[in-house]
Design an enzyme around this catalytic site. Structure first.
Site, PDB file in Angstrom:
ATOM      1  N   LYS A 132       0.809  -1.223   0.000  1.00 35.37           N
ATOM      2  CA  LYS A 132       0.000   0.000   0.000  1.00 35.37           C
ATOM      3  C   LYS A 132       0.843   1.273   0.000  1.00 35.37           C
ATOM      4  O   LYS A 132       0.376   2.345  -0.390  1.00 35.37           O
ATOM      5  CB  LYS A 132      -0.931   0.001   1.215  1.00 35.37           C
ATOM      6  CG  LYS A 132      -2.082  -0.982   1.144  1.00 35.37           C
ATOM      7  CD  LYS A 132      -3.185  -0.484   0.234  1.00 35.37           C
ATOM      8  CE  LYS A 132      -4.452  -1.320   0.365  1.00 35.37           C
ATOM      9  NZ  LYS A 132      -5.541  -0.789  -0.478  1.00 35.37           N
ATOM     10  N   SER A 142       1.091  -9.528  -0.281  1.00 35.25           N
ATOM     11  CA  SER A 142       0.827  -8.090  -0.264  1.00 35.25           C
ATOM     12  C   SER A 142       1.020  -7.410   1.081  1.00 35.25           C
ATOM     13  O   SER A 142       1.178  -6.194   1.135  1.00 35.25           O
ATOM     14  CB  SER A 142      -0.590  -7.819  -0.774  1.00 35.25           C
ATOM     15  OG  SER A 142      -1.538  -8.553  -0.029  1.00 35.25           O
TER      16      SER A 142
END
Length: 399
Positions: free
Chosen positions: A51, A300
């Site tokens: 992110k 992720s």
């Protein structure tokens, strides 16, 4: 529509501010799932999540006036940390609205980056509405976690790195919440290599994008261990990109995600949160779909609550037979417990817990029921323990 040029521009902006993380083959996972698996270790970013890429690309493009006022974001954790960290690095004020269920580790780290954290609502939608309210009230720039082209372009930079490291990847398997990562990844990957397949993965408890794209009506859940992709409303920008560029969307169960988290911890010695393990969960759930292909997975994020991780490890040990609950019935005479524990020790199993039950049992009054939690080598070893107990005159079975 997002373009490859936008993603190359984003890569230039974030260079030196985020890591070019490793993308390497896992030979053991490849053998297990029957595909050649390459892992992109985004959990090694400073905030332990991809992110950062989108947050950084968005913040550096703000006008001087916007930077002076500050920014606000809504997030279950990883976007929050990405915005907070890069806002701190750039000297910007940051306010982060997080749902009340957000794991404490994410809340603490976000505050640690100097952001003001506001806990509001039980869902991402409630947190988002409050963030928009505060943005207007305090004149802050809203940084959307996924439905923003600058954010999606930043996330897409990881696809440039993956294809630079492994140019002949055939399939990319990407976790999908609001769709920011897969929108950026699909845009970059399809432009560089038109024949590549891009597959999205959602948890069955939060199938909003699957429903939107495939026209299905899978029910929406209320919680998941993959809270990073627990999104009830898909992004409009991202949905359009996914409709054009993503080849397939798959659903996985909570058990698949738990298993994938544990596999990555045991095999790769890497800590991945639920959303970060969704790609591997898809390979575990749908091995025939990827058999023989060269597959790229994005790990992720690695921000998982320690208590949740402990529960996943323990449940995984139960599923594999390394932790078992056994009930033994015997005559209630002095020394019987010592006999039972000695017999368990003879087989090489270790007793983790023991409960000696007299009152709450349907056995005859002169009998006793003993519940044991055992550490074993696996399911065959459990059967060996039970057989040994039965041969010693005990009634024994799994609970």
């Amino acid at each position: 529509m997002l373009t490859l040029q936008d993603i190359h521009a984003a890569a230039a902006r974030v260079q030196g501010h985020v890591l070019d993380t490793p993308c390497v083959e896992s030979k053991t996972l490849s053998q297990i799932v029957g595909a050649q698996v390459f892992l992109k270790f985004e959990n090694l970013q400073f905030t332990a999540s991809f992110k950062e890429r989108g947050a950084c690309n968005k913040l550096v493009q703000l006008s001087a006036e916007e930077q002076a006022r500050g920014v606000i974001a809504m997030s279950a954790g990883n976007h929050a940390q990405g915005v907070a960290y890069h806002a701190q690095r750039l000297g910007l004020r940051a306010v982060i609205v997080m749902p009340r269920f957000t794991p404490g580790v994410k809340v603490q780290r976000t505050r640690g980056f100097g952001a003001e954290v506001v806990l509001h609502g039980d869902t991402l939608e409630e947190a988002r509405a409050h963030a928009y309210h505060l943005a207007g009230e305090r004149s802050l720039t809203f940084v959307h976690p996924y439905d923003d082209e600058a954010v999606a372009a930043g996330q897409g930079t990881l696809a440039l790195e993956m294809l630079a490291a492994v140019p002949d990847l055939e399939t990319l398997v990407i976790a999908v919440g609001g769709g920011g990562m897969i929108a950026g990844v699909a845009t970059a990957a399809k432009a560089i290599r038109p024949g590549i397949e891009v597959v999205g993965v959602q948890t069955r408890r939060f199938p909003a994008m699957v429903n939107a794209i495939q026209g299905t009506q899978h029910p929406q859940g209320t919680s998941t261990i993959a809270e990073g992709i627990a999104v009830g409303t898909p992004g409009k920008i991202t949905q359009e990109i996914i409709e054009h560029l993503v080849d397939d969307l798959l659903l996985v169960d909570e058990g698949d995600i738990e298993q994938a988290v544990l596999m990555l911890l045991e095999i790769e010695k890497t800590l991945v949160e639920g959303a970060g393990a969704a790609g591997l969960a898809a390979l575990v759930r749908h091995p025939e779909r990827f058999a023989g292909k060269k597959v790229g997975l994005v790990l992720s994020g690695g921000n998982i609550d320690p208590l949740l991780l402990a529960a996943i490890i323990e449940r995984g040990m139960v599923r594999s037979g390394r932790l078992a609950r056994v009930k033994v019935s015997a005559r209630d005479v002095p020394g019987v417990l010592a006999r039972i524990t000695a017999m368990v020790a003879d087989t090489g199993a270790n007793i983790e817990e023991v409960h000696h039950q007299r009152a709450f049992t349907m056995l005859a009054a002169q009998n006793v029921e003993i519940e044991l939690v055992l550490q074993t080598r696996g399911k065959e070893h459990i059967e060996e323990v039970l057989t040994h107990l039965r041969e010693g005159g005990m009634e024994a079975g799994l609970m």
